[in-house]
Scaffold this motif. Structure first.
Motif, PDB file in Angstrom:
ATOM      1  N   ALA A 136      27.239  -0.107  -3.848  1.00 23.13           N
ATOM      2  CA  ALA A 136      28.038   0.671  -4.798  1.00 23.13           C
ATOM      3  C   ALA A 136      28.737  -0.285  -5.755  1.00 23.13           C
ATOM      4  CB  ALA A 136      29.061   1.536  -4.068  1.00 23.13           C
ATOM      5  N   TRP A 137      28.828   0.102  -7.001  1.00 23.49           N
ATOM      6  CA  TRP A 137      29.467  -0.710  -8.053  1.00 23.49           C
ATOM      7  C   TRP A 137      30.679   0.045  -8.563  1.00 23.49           C
ATOM      8  CZ3 TRP A 137      27.752  -0.883 -13.781  1.00 23.49           C
ATOM      9  CH2 TRP A 137      28.437  -1.902 -14.463  1.00 23.49           C
ATOM     10  N   ASP A 138      31.848  -0.593  -8.521  1.00 25.44           N
ATOM     11  CA  ASP A 138      33.083   0.104  -8.861  1.00 25.44           C
ATOM     12  C   ASP A 138      33.105   0.637 -10.291  1.00 25.44           C
ATOM     13  OD1 ASP A 138      33.294  -2.364 -10.096  1.00 25.44           O
ATOM     14  OD2 ASP A 138      35.306  -2.802  -9.348  1.00 25.44           O
ATOM     15  N   GLN A 139      32.417  -0.029 -11.214  1.00 24.12           N
ATOM     16  CA  GLN A 139      32.386   0.454 -12.591  1.00 24.12           C
ATOM     17  C   GLN A 139      31.608   1.769 -12.706  1.00 24.12           C
ATOM     18  OE1 GLN A 139      34.132  -1.250 -15.133  1.00 24.12           O
ATOM     19  NE2 GLN A 139      34.900  -2.168 -13.250  1.00 24.12           N
TER      20      GLN A 139
ATOM     21  N   GLY B 228      13.783  11.373   3.459  1.00 27.85           N
ATOM     22  CA  GLY B 228      13.126  10.886   2.252  1.00 27.85           C
ATOM     23  C   GLY B 228      13.979  10.867   1.004  1.00 27.85           C
ATOM     24  N   THR B 229      15.280  11.128   1.094  1.00 23.63           N
ATOM     25  CA  THR B 229      16.151  11.080  -0.076  1.00 23.63           C
ATOM     26  C   THR B 229      16.356   9.633  -0.516  1.00 23.63           C
ATOM     27  OG1 THR B 229      17.321  13.053   0.701  1.00 23.63           O
ATOM     28  CG2 THR B 229      18.423  11.703  -0.974  1.00 23.63           C
ATOM     29  N   PRO B 230      16.094   9.286  -1.801  1.00 24.23           N
ATOM     30  CA  PRO B 230      16.269   7.910  -2.280  1.00 24.23           C
ATOM     31  C   PRO B 230      17.737   7.467  -2.201  1.00 24.23           C
ATOM     32  CG  PRO B 230      14.941   9.194  -3.816  1.00 24.23           C
ATOM     33  CD  PRO B 230      15.528  10.170  -2.842  1.00 24.23           C
ATOM     34  N   LEU B 231      17.946   6.168  -1.928  1.00 24.29           N
ATOM     35  CA  LEU B 231      19.279   5.636  -1.739  1.00 24.29           C
ATOM     36  C   LEU B 231      19.489   4.362  -2.546  1.00 24.29           C
ATOM     37  CD1 LEU B 231      19.389   5.940   2.148  1.00 24.29           C
ATOM     38  CD2 LEU B 231      20.620   7.422   0.545  1.00 24.29           C
ATOM     39  N   ASP B 232      20.753   4.072  -2.875  1.00 26.97           N
ATOM     40  CA  ASP B 232      21.133   2.791  -3.458  1.00 26.97           C
ATOM     41  C   ASP B 232      21.358   1.807  -2.312  1.00 26.97           C
ATOM     42  OD1 ASP B 232      21.135   3.779  -6.062  1.00 26.97           O
ATOM     43  OD2 ASP B 232      23.221   4.428  -5.930  1.00 26.97           O
ATOM     44  N   VAL B 233      20.516   0.791  -2.210  1.00 24.08           N
ATOM     45  CA  VAL B 233      20.608  -0.156  -1.099  1.00 24.08           C
ATOM     46  C   VAL B 233      20.936  -1.556  -1.609  1.00 24.08           C
ATOM     47  CG1 VAL B 233      19.032   1.184   0.319  1.00 24.08           C
ATOM     48  CG2 VAL B 233      18.141  -0.652  -1.104  1.00 24.08           C
ATOM     49  N   ASP B 234      21.498  -2.346  -0.696  1.00 21.71           N
ATOM     50  CA  ASP B 234      21.972  -3.678  -1.043  1.00 21.71           C
ATOM     51  C   ASP B 234      20.930  -4.758  -0.790  1.00 21.71           C
ATOM     52  OD1 ASP B 234      23.779  -5.908  -1.499  1.00 21.71           O
ATOM     53  OD2 ASP B 234      23.977  -6.049   0.666  1.00 21.71           O
ATOM     54  N   THR B 235      20.143  -4.617   0.240  1.00 20.50           N
ATOM     55  CA  THR B 235      19.296  -5.735   0.645  1.00 20.50           C
ATOM     56  C   THR B 235      18.116  -5.228   1.464  1.00 20.50           C
ATOM     57  OG1 THR B 235      19.328  -7.904   1.733  1.00 20.50           O
ATOM     58  CG2 THR B 235      20.636  -6.145   2.753  1.00 20.50           C
ATOM     59  N   ARG B 236      17.322  -6.145   1.973  1.00 18.17           N
ATOM     60  CA  ARG B 236      16.147  -5.791   2.772  1.00 18.17           C
ATOM     61  C   ARG B 236      16.556  -5.139   4.090  1.00 18.17           C
ATOM     62  NH1 ARG B 236      11.859  -5.881  -0.682  1.00 18.17           N
ATOM     63  NH2 ARG B 236      11.754  -7.851  -1.830  1.00 18.17           N
TER      64      ARG B 236
ATOM     65  N   PRO C 237      32.312   6.077  -1.817  1.00 23.80           N
ATOM     66  CA  PRO C 237      31.151   6.858  -2.254  1.00 23.80           C
ATOM     67  C   PRO C 237      30.124   5.983  -2.971  1.00 23.80           C
ATOM     68  CG  PRO C 237      33.005   7.235  -3.724  1.00 23.80           C
ATOM     69  CD  PRO C 237      33.529   6.430  -2.567  1.00 23.80           C
ATOM     70  N   ASP C 238      28.847   6.349  -2.817  1.00 26.59           N
ATOM     71  CA  ASP C 238      27.816   5.698  -3.618  1.00 26.59           C
ATOM     72  C   ASP C 238      27.730   6.413  -4.970  1.00 26.59           C
ATOM     73  OD1 ASP C 238      26.549   8.075  -3.036  1.00 26.59           O
ATOM     74  OD2 ASP C 238      24.981   7.187  -1.791  1.00 26.59           O
ATOM     75  N   SER C 239      26.750   6.041  -5.778  1.00 28.34           N
ATOM     76  CA  SER C 239      26.675   6.576  -7.135  1.00 28.34           C
ATOM     77  C   SER C 239      26.529   8.093  -7.149  1.00 28.34           C
ATOM     78  CB  SER C 239      25.502   5.923  -7.879  1.00 28.34           C
ATOM     79  OG  SER C 239      25.428   6.401  -9.210  1.00 28.34           O
ATOM     80  N   TRP C 240      25.631   8.625  -6.307  1.00 25.91           N
ATOM     81  CA  TRP C 240      25.399  10.076  -6.327  1.00 25.91           C
ATOM     82  C   TRP C 240      26.627  10.838  -5.881  1.00 25.91           C
ATOM     83  CZ3 TRP C 240      25.581  14.229  -3.052  1.00 25.91           C
ATOM     84  CH2 TRP C 240      25.002  15.410  -3.538  1.00 25.91           C
ATOM     85  N   HIS C 241      27.246  10.414  -4.765  1.00 24.94           N
ATOM     86  CA  HIS C 241      28.421  11.132  -4.269  1.00 24.94           C
ATOM     87  C   HIS C 241      29.590  11.038  -5.259  1.00 24.94           C
ATOM     88  CE1 HIS C 241      26.212  10.970  -0.436  1.00 24.94           C
ATOM     89  NE2 HIS C 241      26.899  12.054  -0.144  1.00 24.94           N
ATOM     90  N   ALA C 242      29.741   9.893  -5.919  1.00 21.47           N
ATOM     91  CA  ALA C 242      30.794   9.765  -6.922  1.00 21.47           C
ATOM     92  C   ALA C 242      30.544  10.705  -8.096  1.00 21.47           C
ATOM     93  CB  ALA C 242      30.877   8.322  -7.406  1.00 21.47           C
ATOM     94  N   SER C 243      29.268  10.864  -8.470  1.00 23.94           N
ATOM     95  CA  SER C 243      28.946  11.752  -9.589  1.00 23.94           C
ATOM     96  C   SER C 243      29.252  13.205  -9.264  1.00 23.94           C
ATOM     97  CB  SER C 243      27.463  11.601  -9.970  1.00 23.94           C
ATOM     98  OG  SER C 243      26.615  12.232  -9.009  1.00 23.94           O
ATOM     99  N   GLN C 244      29.285  13.539  -7.972  1.00 20.99           N
ATOM    100  CA  GLN C 244      29.605  14.899  -7.540  1.00 20.99           C
ATOM    101  C   GLN C 244      31.094  15.083  -7.256  1.00 20.99           C
ATOM    102  OE1 GLN C 244      26.949  17.287  -7.371  1.00 20.99           O
ATOM    103  NE2 GLN C 244      26.008  15.545  -8.435  1.00 20.99           N
TER     104      GLN C 244
END
Length: 254
Positions: free
Chosen positions: A7-10, A64-72, A208-215
Protein backbone atom coordinates in the motif's frame (compact mmCIF):
# COMPACT_ATOMS: atom_id res chain seq x y z
CA UNK A 1 -1.84 -9.68 9.18
CA UNK A 2 -1.95 -9.65 5.33
CA UNK A 3 1.80 -10.20 5.09
CA UNK A 4 2.81 -9.45 1.51
CA UNK A 5 0.35 -6.61 0.92
CA UNK A 6 1.56 -3.40 -0.72
CA UNK A 7 0.00 0.00 0.00
CA UNK A 8 1.22 3.52 -0.83
CA UNK A 9 0.12 6.34 1.46
CA UNK A 10 -0.24 8.81 -1.41
CA UNK A 11 -2.77 6.48 -3.01
CA UNK A 12 -4.69 5.38 0.09
CA UNK A 13 -4.39 8.47 2.32
CA UNK A 14 -3.40 6.08 5.07
CA UNK A 15 -0.19 4.36 6.17
CA UNK A 16 2.17 2.83 3.64
CA UNK A 17 2.54 -0.91 4.03
CA UNK A 18 4.78 -3.74 2.86
CA UNK A 19 6.21 -7.02 4.12
CA UNK A 20 8.94 -5.32 6.15
CA UNK A 21 6.49 -2.94 7.85
CA UNK A 22 4.18 -5.87 8.64
CA UNK A 23 7.02 -7.66 10.42
CA UNK A 24 8.05 -4.60 12.41
CA UNK A 25 4.50 -3.84 13.56
CA UNK A 26 3.65 -7.44 14.44
CA UNK A 27 6.84 -8.04 16.44
CA UNK A 28 6.34 -4.77 18.34
CA UNK A 29 2.75 -5.73 19.16
CA UNK A 30 3.73 -9.20 20.36
CA UNK A 31 6.55 -7.81 22.51
CA UNK A 32 4.27 -5.21 24.07
CA UNK A 33 1.41 -7.59 24.87
CA UNK A 34 3.59 -10.44 26.16
CA UNK A 35 5.57 -8.06 28.36
CA UNK A 36 2.40 -6.57 29.86
CA UNK A 37 0.47 -9.82 30.28
CA UNK A 38 -0.08 -11.19 33.79
CA UNK A 39 1.39 -14.60 34.69
CA UNK A 40 -0.59 -17.46 33.14
CA UNK A 41 0.08 -21.13 32.54
CA UNK A 42 -1.26 -21.23 28.99
CA UNK A 43 -0.99 -18.73 26.14
CA UNK A 44 -3.30 -19.04 23.12
CA UNK A 45 -1.97 -17.53 19.88
CA UNK A 46 -4.90 -17.06 17.50
CA UNK A 47 -4.46 -16.25 13.82
CA UNK A 48 -8.00 -15.34 12.75
CA UNK A 49 -7.20 -15.79 9.05
CA UNK A 50 -5.58 -13.86 6.18
CA UNK A 51 -2.13 -13.94 7.73
CA UNK A 52 -0.90 -13.98 4.11
CA UNK A 53 -2.29 -11.42 1.68
CA UNK A 54 -2.14 -13.66 -1.41
CA UNK A 55 -2.85 -17.37 -1.67
CA UNK A 56 -0.35 -18.15 -4.46
CA UNK A 57 2.18 -16.71 -6.90
CA UNK A 58 -0.76 -15.63 -9.07
CA UNK A 59 -1.04 -12.74 -6.56
CA UNK A 60 -4.74 -13.30 -5.96
CA UNK A 61 -7.01 -14.41 -3.16
CA UNK A 62 -8.10 -18.05 -3.05
CA UNK A 63 -11.10 -17.19 -5.24
CA UNK A 64 -8.95 -15.34 -7.80
CA UNK A 65 -9.41 -11.66 -6.89
CA UNK A 66 -6.30 -9.67 -8.01
CA UNK A 67 -4.25 -8.10 -5.20
CA UNK A 68 -1.58 -5.44 -4.68
CA UNK A 69 1.44 -7.44 -3.49
CA UNK A 70 4.85 -6.43 -2.22
CA UNK A 71 7.13 -9.29 -3.17
CA UNK A 72 7.46 -12.89 -4.31
CA UNK A 73 5.27 -15.50 -2.64
CA UNK A 74 8.25 -17.49 -1.42
CA UNK A 75 9.67 -14.48 0.40
CA UNK A 76 6.24 -13.63 1.78
CA UNK A 77 5.79 -17.17 3.11
CA UNK A 78 9.22 -17.10 4.73
CA UNK A 79 8.54 -13.71 6.34
CA UNK A 80 5.16 -14.86 7.67
CA UNK A 81 6.71 -18.02 9.14
CA UNK A 82 9.46 -16.02 10.84
CA UNK A 83 6.88 -13.67 12.37
CA UNK A 84 4.82 -16.57 13.72
CA UNK A 85 7.82 -18.39 15.19
CA UNK A 86 8.95 -15.12 16.78
CA UNK A 87 5.52 -14.75 18.40
CA UNK A 88 5.49 -18.33 19.69
CA UNK A 89 9.01 -18.08 21.08
CA UNK A 90 8.24 -14.81 22.87
CA UNK A 91 5.14 -16.38 24.39
CA UNK A 92 7.18 -19.36 25.57
CA UNK A 93 9.26 -16.93 27.60
CA UNK A 94 6.14 -15.93 29.57
CA UNK A 95 3.81 -18.93 29.50
CA UNK A 96 4.40 -22.56 30.39
CA UNK A 97 2.44 -23.80 27.36
CA UNK A 98 1.46 -22.22 24.04
CA UNK A 99 -1.46 -23.32 21.86
CA UNK A 100 -1.53 -22.09 18.25
CA UNK A 101 -4.65 -21.79 16.08
CA UNK A 102 -4.25 -20.92 12.39
CA UNK A 103 -7.60 -20.14 10.77
CA UNK A 104 -8.15 -20.25 7.01
CA UNK A 105 -9.11 -16.87 5.57
CA UNK A 106 -10.65 -15.88 2.27
CA UNK A 107 -7.28 -14.48 1.15
CA UNK A 108 -5.08 -17.41 2.25
CA UNK A 109 -7.34 -20.47 2.31
CA UNK A 110 -4.54 -22.81 1.18
CA UNK A 111 -1.55 -20.85 2.49
CA UNK A 112 -2.99 -21.10 6.00
CA UNK A 113 -2.73 -24.88 5.81
CA UNK A 114 0.90 -24.55 4.68
CA UNK A 115 1.58 -22.26 7.63
CA UNK A 116 -0.02 -24.69 10.07
CA UNK A 117 1.96 -27.65 8.71
CA UNK A 118 5.22 -25.72 8.85
CA UNK A 119 4.64 -24.70 12.48
CA UNK A 120 3.50 -28.21 13.42
CA UNK A 121 6.71 -29.83 12.16
CA UNK A 122 8.94 -26.98 13.37
CA UNK A 123 7.66 -27.44 16.95
CA UNK A 124 7.04 -31.19 16.75
CA UNK A 125 9.61 -31.96 19.45
CA UNK A 126 8.72 -28.97 21.63
CA UNK A 127 6.31 -30.43 24.20
CA UNK A 128 5.22 -26.97 25.34
CA UNK A 129 3.75 -26.01 21.94
CA UNK A 130 0.53 -27.46 20.53
CA UNK A 131 -0.27 -26.40 16.93
CA UNK A 132 -3.87 -27.38 16.28
CA UNK A 133 -4.94 -28.88 12.91
CA UNK A 134 -6.15 -26.54 10.15
CA UNK A 135 -8.14 -28.84 7.91
CA UNK A 136 -11.59 -27.27 8.27
CA UNK A 137 -12.82 -23.76 8.97
CA UNK A 138 -14.08 -24.07 12.55
CA UNK A 139 -11.86 -24.50 15.61
CA UNK A 140 -12.96 -25.05 19.22
CA UNK A 141 -11.09 -24.95 22.53
CA UNK A 142 -12.68 -25.78 25.88
CA UNK A 143 -10.89 -24.43 28.95
CA UNK A 144 -12.55 -24.38 32.34
CA UNK A 145 -15.94 -22.71 31.93
CA UNK A 146 -14.96 -21.21 28.56
CA UNK A 147 -15.73 -22.53 25.08
CA UNK A 148 -13.78 -20.56 22.45
CA UNK A 149 -14.46 -20.83 18.73
CA UNK A 150 -12.24 -19.48 15.95
CA UNK A 151 -13.40 -18.71 12.41
CA UNK A 152 -12.38 -16.11 9.84
CA UNK A 153 -15.91 -14.71 9.75
CA UNK A 154 -16.28 -14.06 6.02
CA UNK A 155 -18.93 -16.67 5.18
CA UNK A 156 -21.34 -16.92 8.12
CA UNK A 157 -23.32 -14.28 9.99
CA UNK A 158 -22.75 -14.01 13.78
CA UNK A 159 -26.10 -15.52 14.84
CA UNK A 160 -25.51 -18.50 12.56
CA UNK A 161 -22.07 -19.00 14.12
CA UNK A 162 -23.69 -19.24 17.55
CA UNK A 163 -26.03 -21.92 16.21
CA UNK A 164 -23.10 -23.78 14.64
CA UNK A 165 -21.25 -23.82 17.97
CA UNK A 166 -24.30 -25.06 19.86
CA UNK A 167 -24.85 -27.80 17.25
CA UNK A 168 -21.24 -28.94 16.81
CA UNK A 169 -20.22 -28.64 20.46
CA UNK A 170 -23.45 -29.62 22.20
CA UNK A 171 -21.75 -31.42 25.09
CA UNK A 172 -19.09 -28.72 25.57
CA UNK A 173 -21.77 -26.04 25.34
CA UNK A 174 -23.55 -27.70 28.25
CA UNK A 175 -20.37 -27.95 30.33
CA UNK A 176 -19.48 -24.27 29.91
CA UNK A 177 -21.02 -21.00 31.04
CA UNK A 178 -18.98 -18.57 28.89
CA UNK A 179 -18.59 -18.88 25.12
CA UNK A 180 -16.92 -16.74 22.48
CA UNK A 181 -16.33 -16.70 18.74
CA UNK A 182 -13.08 -15.03 17.62
CA UNK A 183 -13.34 -13.56 14.10
CA UNK A 184 -11.08 -11.63 11.73
CA UNK A 185 -11.95 -10.44 8.20
CA UNK A 186 -13.53 -7.11 9.14
CA UNK A 187 -10.36 -5.37 10.40
CA UNK A 188 -12.20 -3.45 13.10
CA UNK A 189 -13.19 -4.09 16.70
CA UNK A 190 -16.78 -5.09 17.36
CA UNK A 191 -18.43 -7.20 20.06
CA UNK A 192 -21.90 -8.73 19.83
CA UNK A 193 -23.57 -10.32 22.86
CA UNK A 194 -25.93 -12.94 21.50
CA UNK A 195 -27.87 -15.70 23.23
CA UNK A 196 -25.32 -17.61 25.29
CA UNK A 197 -22.29 -16.50 23.25
CA UNK A 198 -20.14 -13.45 22.53
CA UNK A 199 -19.07 -12.88 18.93
CA UNK A 200 -15.85 -10.83 18.86
CA UNK A 201 -14.54 -9.25 15.66
CA UNK A 202 -10.88 -8.34 16.17
CA UNK A 203 -9.07 -5.35 14.73
CA UNK A 204 -5.98 -5.67 12.53
CA UNK A 205 -2.67 -3.85 12.30
CA UNK A 206 -3.08 -3.62 8.51
CA UNK A 207 -4.04 -0.36 6.75
CA UNK A 208 -6.36 -0.44 3.72
CA UNK A 209 -4.98 -1.36 0.31
CA UNK A 210 -5.83 0.64 -2.80
CA UNK A 211 -9.21 -0.99 -3.47
CA UNK A 212 -10.45 -0.80 0.12
CA UNK A 213 -9.31 2.83 0.41
CA UNK A 214 -11.20 3.66 -2.79
CA UNK A 215 -14.35 2.28 -1.16
CA UNK A 216 -13.83 4.39 1.96
CA UNK A 217 -12.78 1.51 4.23
CA UNK A 218 -10.28 2.17 7.01
CA UNK A 219 -9.76 1.29 10.66
CA UNK A 220 -7.37 1.95 13.51
CA UNK A 221 -4.52 -0.56 13.77
CA UNK A 222 -4.59 -2.72 16.88
CA UNK A 223 -3.83 -6.14 18.36
CA UNK A 224 -5.57 -7.38 21.49
CA UNK A 225 -4.83 -9.86 24.26
CA UNK A 226 -7.71 -11.15 26.38
CA UNK A 227 -6.95 -12.74 29.74
CA UNK A 228 -9.60 -15.32 30.65
CA UNK A 229 -10.52 -16.61 34.09
CA UNK A 230 -10.84 -20.39 34.21
CA UNK A 231 -14.04 -20.19 36.23
CA UNK A 232 -15.63 -17.92 33.60
CA UNK A 233 -15.43 -14.26 32.72
CA UNK A 234 -12.44 -12.16 31.76
CA UNK A 235 -9.59 -11.00 33.94
CA UNK A 236 -8.45 -8.15 31.69
CA UNK A 237 -7.93 -6.91 28.14
CA UNK A 238 -4.67 -5.50 26.84
CA UNK A 239 -4.54 -3.57 23.57
CA UNK A 240 -1.57 -2.56 21.44
CA UNK A 241 -2.52 0.33 19.15
CA UNK A 242 -0.61 1.93 16.32
CA UNK A 243 -0.29 5.73 16.37
CA UNK A 244 -3.19 7.47 14.67
CA UNK A 245 -2.59 8.10 10.99
CA UNK A 246 -2.50 11.82 10.15
CA UNK A 247 -2.94 13.03 6.59
CA UNK A 248 -2.70 16.61 5.36
CA UNK A 249 -5.11 18.24 2.86
CA UNK A 250 -3.98 18.70 -0.71
CA UNK A 251 -3.98 22.47 -0.15
CA UNK A 252 -4.20 24.76 2.84
CA UNK A 253 -5.33 28.29 2.04
CA UNK A 254 -4.26 30.95 4.52
Amino acid sequence: AHVGMKAWDQDTRNMSFDTNIAGINLRAAIDDLVDRSPPAETGLLVDVGDFHHADSSHNTTYSGTPLDVDTRQGKTFKSAAMIMTYAINRMLEKFKNVIVVVARGNHNTDMAQCQQKLLYFYYEKEQRVNVLPTEGFFHYIEWGKWLIGVNHGDKIKPQKLVNVMARDMAAAWGRTTHRMWCLGHFHHQNTLELDGCIVQKFAALTPPDSWHASQGYASGGAMEMIVFKKGGGTHSRLIHELPANVQEPDLRIA
